[in-house]
Each structure stands twice: as structure tokens, then as C-alpha cells.
Design a protein around this motif. Structure first.
Motif, mmCIF file in Angstrom:
data_model
loop_
_atom_site.group_PDB
_atom_site.id
_atom_site.type_symbol
_atom_site.label_atom_id
_atom_site.label_comp_id
_atom_site.label_asym_id
_atom_site.label_seq_id
_atom_site.Cartn_x
_atom_site.Cartn_y
_atom_site.Cartn_z
ATOM 1 N N UNK A 1 -5.352 71.685 104.301
ATOM 2 C CA UNK A 1 -4.145 72.597 104.675
ATOM 3 C C UNK A 1 -4.352 73.353 106.012
ATOM 4 N N UNK A 2 -3.567 74.050 106.586
ATOM 5 C CA UNK A 2 -3.677 75.164 107.478
ATOM 6 C C UNK A 2 -4.738 76.047 107.607
ATOM 7 N N UNK A 3 -5.053 76.491 106.135
ATOM 8 C CA UNK A 3 -6.100 77.435 105.836
ATOM 9 C C UNK A 3 -7.422 76.693 105.685
ATOM 10 N N UNK A 4 -7.334 75.410 106.087
ATOM 11 C CA UNK A 4 -8.538 74.817 105.952
ATOM 12 C C UNK A 4 -9.461 74.586 104.410
ATOM 13 N N UNK A 5 -8.410 74.718 103.728
ATOM 14 C CA UNK A 5 -8.525 74.524 102.112
ATOM 15 C C UNK A 5 -8.494 72.840 101.831
ATOM 16 N N UNK A 6 -9.798 72.431 101.713
ATOM 17 C CA UNK A 6 -9.739 70.833 101.574
ATOM 18 C C UNK A 6 -9.628 70.362 100.240
ATOM 19 N N UNK A 7 -8.819 69.442 99.873
ATOM 20 C CA UNK A 7 -8.665 69.116 98.361
ATOM 21 C C UNK A 7 -8.721 67.363 98.208
ATOM 22 N N UNK A 8 -9.975 67.085 97.399
ATOM 23 C CA UNK A 8 -9.871 65.936 97.289
ATOM 24 C C UNK A 8 -9.009 65.393 96.142
ATOM 25 N N UNK A 9 -8.285 64.253 96.352
ATOM 26 C CA UNK A 9 -6.939 63.813 95.381
ATOM 27 C C UNK A 9 -7.837 63.124 93.956
ATOM 28 N N UNK A 10 -9.131 62.988 94.166
ATOM 29 C CA UNK A 10 -9.784 62.066 92.944
ATOM 30 C C UNK A 10 -10.053 63.365 92.204
ATOM 31 N N UNK A 11 -10.246 64.658 92.448
ATOM 32 C CA UNK A 11 -10.764 65.492 91.686
ATOM 33 C C UNK A 11 -9.924 66.738 91.566
ATOM 34 N N UNK A 12 -8.803 66.976 92.275
ATOM 35 C CA UNK A 12 -7.844 67.952 92.119
ATOM 36 C C UNK A 12 -6.442 67.462 91.921
ATOM 37 N N UNK A 13 -5.511 68.320 91.473
ATOM 38 C CA UNK A 13 -4.080 67.967 91.351
ATOM 39 C C UNK A 13 -3.346 68.510 92.516
ATOM 40 N N UNK A 14 -3.708 69.416 93.081
ATOM 41 C CA UNK A 14 -2.944 70.443 93.881
ATOM 42 C C UNK A 14 -2.173 69.481 94.903
ATOM 43 N N UNK A 15 -2.913 68.462 95.457
ATOM 44 C CA UNK A 15 -2.130 67.650 96.582
ATOM 45 C C UNK A 15 -0.623 66.948 96.187
ATOM 46 N N UNK A 16 -0.633 67.090 94.724
ATOM 47 C CA UNK A 16 0.793 66.349 94.192
ATOM 48 C C UNK A 16 1.945 67.055 94.599
ATOM 49 N N UNK A 17 1.790 68.300 94.966
ATOM 50 C CA UNK A 17 3.145 68.971 95.449
ATOM 51 C C UNK A 17 3.449 68.655 96.926
ATOM 52 N N UNK A 18 2.352 68.171 97.658
ATOM 53 C CA UNK A 18 2.937 67.920 99.005
ATOM 54 C C UNK A 18 3.041 66.561 99.520
ATOM 55 N N UNK A 19 2.391 65.851 98.633
ATOM 56 C CA UNK A 19 2.745 64.337 99.206
ATOM 57 C C UNK A 19 3.738 63.561 98.578
ATOM 58 N N UNK A 20 4.448 62.842 99.322
ATOM 59 C CA UNK A 20 5.446 61.869 98.983
ATOM 60 C C UNK A 20 4.902 60.675 99.297
ATOM 61 N N UNK A 21 5.302 59.685 98.173
ATOM 62 C CA UNK A 21 5.014 58.322 98.688
ATOM 63 C C UNK A 21 5.839 57.305 97.993
ATOM 64 N N UNK A 22 5.963 56.095 98.535
ATOM 65 C CA UNK A 22 6.422 54.942 97.805
ATOM 66 C C UNK A 22 5.868 53.740 98.105
ATOM 67 N N UNK A 23 5.070 53.047 97.189
ATOM 68 C CA UNK A 23 4.268 51.980 97.448
ATOM 69 C C UNK A 23 5.109 50.647 96.948
ATOM 70 N N UNK A 24 5.494 50.703 95.758
ATOM 71 C CA UNK A 24 6.301 49.563 95.298
ATOM 72 C C UNK A 24 7.213 50.006 94.090
ATOM 73 N N UNK A 25 7.924 49.253 93.424
ATOM 74 C CA UNK A 25 8.747 49.462 92.441
ATOM 75 C C UNK A 25 8.276 50.072 91.237
ATOM 76 N N UNK A 26 6.805 50.004 90.984
ATOM 77 C CA UNK A 26 6.112 50.594 89.826
ATOM 78 C C UNK A 26 6.225 52.409 90.058
ATOM 79 N N UNK A 27 6.901 52.634 91.195
ATOM 80 C CA UNK A 27 7.189 54.218 91.449
ATOM 81 C C UNK A 27 8.496 54.555 90.825
ATOM 82 N N UNK A 28 9.291 53.629 90.601
ATOM 83 C CA UNK A 28 10.426 54.007 89.992
ATOM 84 C C UNK A 28 10.485 53.967 88.417
ATOM 85 N N UNK A 29 11.254 54.641 87.795
ATOM 86 C CA UNK A 29 11.420 54.510 86.495
ATOM 87 C C UNK A 29 12.877 53.877 86.300
ATOM 88 N N UNK A 30 12.696 52.619 85.850
ATOM 89 C CA UNK A 30 13.977 51.694 86.009
ATOM 90 C C UNK A 30 14.983 51.669 85.233
#
Ligand SMILES: Nc1ncnc2c1ncn2[C@@H]1O[C@H](COP(=O)(O)OP(=O)(O)OP(=O)(O)O)[C@@H](O)[C@H]1O
Length: 240
Positions: free
Chosen positions: A63-92
Motif C-alpha cells: 500500500x501507499x505506506x509501503x506495508x507489504x502483504x503476502x496473500x499466502x500468509x495474511x488476510x489483510x488483502x481481502x478488503x482491497x482486492x476484488x476478483x471474478x475468475x469463474x462461476x465458482x465465485x458466485x453462490x448460485x
């Protein structure tokens, strides 16, 4: 938010499907990931979203304050990343509104469509997606794709990852999606990664293009002057 990849290797069995020694994306770029079937585009996105574990190396978000987050070891990134890969992302078994309420809850706020999406909602969804009481599984492939794209943008992410977002969309929706993504980047300075087999759409919206083959980045070039199409067309040309 910047993205940095270091020495990233992913294997399935003895086949290496991603092998990226070094790669970084500064905040605010729209990067197009292109490559033939099986090049490793989706696998790279899955690694970025911690849906797969790397065999070696890592990805970090800074982030802007040079705080590095590794998605494999932290959950923090989940609030800032949006993704759509396939239908598996939907709760149908949910309606669109129920899914969106759920996603907003994860983002710790009440469901309300952000102004940015409100602006495009009617045109993009053709008034078919909201207020219908239809379950997501009952929608057409194109409308499911639209629900997925909107859901990825719902919490106004700083990084937006979309795997082949133009698939299943009608031509007007494809064109509108291009406008939406460019405007989203312009207004929020978000970093956007889009994979696509459509060279026209990719070169229309991306200021940088990355060509992946057999998991390796073989070309990484600037498209701010919109010259990439020629290079890509020539790369993918089939000799008759
Ligand atoms: N779960 C898995 N198990 C084994 N091999 C896999 C798995 N997922 C992907 N692969 C293999 O990894 C390679 C990269 O696949 P990936 O889906 O990332 O490619 P892609 O560039 O997204 O392809 P496409 O353009 O066809 O969507 C392919 O050889 C694929 O068969």
C-alpha cells in the motif's frame, strides 16, 4: 496498490505452469494478460488470490505506506482486492441482491451499490439482474458474468482481477465494460488485471500488455501509445 512477484513457481505434477522470476505492477495500471490456452493466466490469478499455493516464491501487495502483504500468509488483502475468475465465485442459490449483501457484509458495510456502479447499472444489466427474485443459477451465462464482474467491484477494490471478463457478454456489454474499467481506473487509481483472448478489447483498455506462454512472461510491453495490437497480431498470426 503495487503488486510484486518474486521467483514465483507453480507446478502441477512435474509440469511447471507458472515461472516468473520477477514482475511488478505499479498502482493505477491496467494490465492485460494474454497468451494461448494453457499459458498459465488463470493459474497466476489463482496464486494472486491465494486459491493455490506456490511451490516457490511469493506475491506481495504494497500500500501507499509501503506495508507489504503476502496473500499466502495474511488476510489483510481481502478488503482491497476484488476478483471474478469463474462461476465458482458466485453462490448460485442466492439472488443477486442476497449475494451482494453477503459480499458487503464481508467488507464490513451494509449493502448499497456504490455511486460508480449505480451510474452504469441499468445500461450494463439491461434491468435483468436486479429486482427479479431469480436465483443466480437461473440466469444466462452472460448475466452470471455480469453479476460476477459487479460483485468484484462492489467493495471498490484497489486491485481488480478479472479473468476473461468479456466472455459471454453481448457486444454492447463488452463495449460498456471497457468504458467502465477505464473509468474505474481513472477515478480511483485502482490497479486492474484483465486476461483476455480478445486482442482488440485488451489493447483498447490496457496501458500495459503481458504475454504469457507456458507460464513464462515472454513479452511485457507498454501500450500507452496503443501500438501493442500490431505486435500481438503478428505474434498470434497463423501461417496459412
Ligand atoms: N488443477 C490443475 N491440475 C493440473 N493441471 C492444471 C490445473 N489447473 C491448471 N492446470 C494446467 O496448468 C496449465 C495452465 O492452465 P491455466 O488454466 O492457468 O491456463 P490459461 O492461460 O488460463 O488457459 P486458457 O486460456 O485456456 O483459460 C495448463 O496446462 C493446465 O492444464
Amino acid at each position: 496498490m503495487n503488486i510484486t512477484i518474486n521467483h514465483l513457481i507453480k507446478k502441477f505434477g512435474d509440469k511447471t505452469v507458472v515461472n516468473i522470476p520477477e514482475f511488478s505492477i505499479p498502482q493505477g495500471q491496467i494490465v492485460g494478460l494474454v497468451g494461448n490456452n494453457g499459458a498459465g493466466k488463470t493459474t497466476l490469478f489463482r496464486l494472486m488470490l491465494d486459491l493455490l499455493s506456490a511451490d516457490e516464491g511469493n506475491i506481495s501487495y504494497m500500500d501507499e505506506s509501503n506495508h507489504a502483504i503476502n496473500p499466502a500468509t495474511s488476510e489483510e488483502w481481502k478488503n482491497w482486492i476484488g476478483a471474478y475468475i469463474d462461476e465458482g465465485f458466485l453462490i448460485d442459490f442466492l439472488t443477486t441482491e442476497e449475494l451482494f449483501e453477503f459480499i458487503c457484509k464481508l467488507g464490513n458495510h451494509k449493502y448499497i451499490l456504490p455511486d460508480f456502479l449505480q451510474e452504469y447499472k441499468d445500461k450494463f444489466t439491461n434491468e435483468e439482474i436486479f429486482g427479479t427474485n431469480k436465483l443466480i443459477r437461473e440466469f444466462s451465462a452472460g448475466n452470471k458474468q455480469k453479476i460476477g464482474i459487479l460483485s468484484a467491484m462492489l467493495n471498490l477494490p484497489k486491485i481488480l482481477i478479472l479473468d476473461e471478463p468479456f466472455n459471454f457478454l453481448d457486444p454492447s456489454s463488452q463495449n460498456l465494460l471497457k468504458v467502465m474499467l477505464k473509468n474505474y481506473c481513472y477515478r480511483t487509481n485502482a490497479t486492474i488485471l484483465v486476461s483476455s483472448h480478445n486482442l482488440q478489447h485488451t489493447t483498447d483498455i490496457c496501458n500495459r500488455i503481458v504475454l504469457l506462454e507456458h507460464g513464462v512472461i515472454i513479452k511485457d510491453f507498454d501500450n500507452t501509445d496503443e501500438t501493442a495490437k500490431e505486435v500481438l497480431t503478428s505474434y498470434f498470426k497463423v501461417q496459412e
